[in-house]
Design a protein around this motif. Sequence first.
Motif, PDB file in Angstrom:
ATOM      1  N   GLY A   1       0.072   0.121  -1.765  1.00 17.43           N
ATOM      2  CA  GLY A   1       0.345  -1.183  -1.328  1.00 17.43           C
ATOM      3  C   GLY A   1       0.444  -1.272   0.187  1.00 17.43           C
ATOM      4  O   GLY A   1       0.311  -2.353   0.612  1.00 17.43           O
TER       5      GLY A   1
ATOM      6  N   ARG B   1      -2.860  -1.621   1.453  1.00 17.41           N
ATOM      7  CA  ARG B   1      -3.661  -3.226   1.003  1.00 17.41           C
ATOM      8  C   ARG B   1      -2.936  -4.174   1.895  1.00 17.41           C
ATOM      9  O   ARG B   1      -3.777  -5.030   2.584  1.00 17.41           O
ATOM     10  CB  ARG B   1      -2.969  -3.463  -0.210  1.00 17.41           C
ATOM     11  N   ASP B   2      -1.445  -3.999   2.498  1.00 19.31           N
ATOM     12  CA  ASP B   2      -1.129  -4.987   3.288  1.00 19.31           C
ATOM     13  C   ASP B   2      -1.580  -4.942   4.523  1.00 19.31           C
ATOM     14  O   ASP B   2      -2.145  -6.045   5.107  1.00 19.31           O
ATOM     15  CB  ASP B   2       0.563  -4.781   3.224  1.00 19.31           C
TER      16      ASP B   2
ATOM     17  N   ASN C   1      -5.130  -1.292  -4.661  1.00 19.05           N
ATOM     18  CA  ASN C   1      -4.278  -0.393  -4.539  1.00 19.05           C
ATOM     19  C   ASN C   1      -4.634   1.028  -4.442  1.00 19.05           C
ATOM     20  O   ASN C   1      -4.061   2.176  -4.359  1.00 19.05           O
ATOM     21  CB  ASN C   1      -3.164  -0.277  -5.864  1.00 19.05           C
TER      22      ASN C   1
ATOM     23  N   PHE D   1       1.135  -9.771  -9.311  1.00 20.90           N
ATOM     24  CA  PHE D   1       0.323  -9.552  -8.002  1.00 20.90           C
ATOM     25  C   PHE D   1      -0.615 -10.948  -7.641  1.00 20.90           C
ATOM     26  O   PHE D   1      -0.494 -11.388  -6.492  1.00 20.90           O
ATOM     27  CB  PHE D   1      -0.885  -8.285  -7.977  1.00 20.90           C
TER      28      PHE D   1
END
Length: 409
Positions: A20, A23-24, A109, A158
């Motif tokens: 995550g 991803r962010d 992810n 999500f």
Amino acid sequence: MRFLIATIKSAGHEAYLIGGSVRDLCMGKTPKDFDLTTSAPPETIQKLFPRVIATGIQHGTVTVLLDKIPYEVTTYRIDKDYQDGRRPSHVEFGTSLSEDLRRRDFTMNALAYDLDRDLLVDEHGGQEDILRKTIKTIGKARARFEEDGLRPIRALRFASVLGFSLEAETKAAIAQTRAVTAKVSVERFLDELLKSFRGPSPATMLRLLWEEDLLSLFCEGLPREPLDREELALLDQVPKEPVPFLLGQWSLALSSEASPLLWEGYFQNLRCSQAQVRGALFYRTVRNFPKEESYPSDRLCKERFLSPLKLFLKQSKEPEALVWEFLLSLPEPLWQRAKLIWDKQHALVLADLVVNGRDLEKNFPNLEKQRYGYVLSELLARVWEDPNRNEVRVLLEHCAEIISNMQAT
């Protein structure tokens, strides 16, 4: 972070940011926390750092504390033989980064980032899916969901938190693996639900849960009626705290008509805490008040709303400012008017009266003690009508009148 990675690498192991947090970063967001994946076994991590918590060491996960900041570090692994639709029967350590990425749920992810080399490892098209705002499983969606029944629920969460859409095969697999999702514990489901509340659109998750008919798996008897569009829209507009009020708003979008007793049972079926149940039920009750009384008198406002609110705040320990911020965000004009009355600090509950049971005992010694509650409640009702009556002399005069009327009947 750099010290953590450098220390692991200096011991001859690989270390990447994972999941995550990567991803962010790809989405231009600041990660709330950072997870690492490494070729180092958990025992090595424990030796390299002075403060390490064995949070999930059987699955290769430990938490390293550096400057009071927790970093979750997990050893490369392969999850083997999912048998109960919830967790692997065993894991194998010492594999490659590629094997570790392959076991993850969604392409977005399965991204790893080498901080030293500024290198993004993307073997499953995760970056492209992020750009497309698409949630897609790694490999066959049905097979991945059959491994872990929580994955469909995570996909919906999500979608609501990130504003993404479900890829067609991924969405279709939710219905195909419904029996596996039913094996997920209610506690894990509730955790995902509450996480969705922190995102920008909890209404999206509720709508998707309703469309996929997954709520009935975790809350038997929950109404299967069309969602209330106005209440659903409001779910995305109200503040994120207090959480029990948000839970109450969530329930109103599902059904505004079901009785408090029924909803108490539904919340308990969902394994909500007592504080969450109490707050959600209180919220449902006060939201019904303006529907029943479009413009109530000040007295009725105190009796039906402000007095219960004061008792709720005392019992729940919810911050008063957050409660009022939530209520004032609601569309009904009643709440603004109620806040003006609240700010006058009039007597709202029995404890606010300037007389109590001891005063009754002293001034009316012949009054039976079991009548004290009735007399004080009558006094409070009269003070709701006229706040200026909350003086010792005036209330004792009213006591005499109330007691006289009681004796006459």
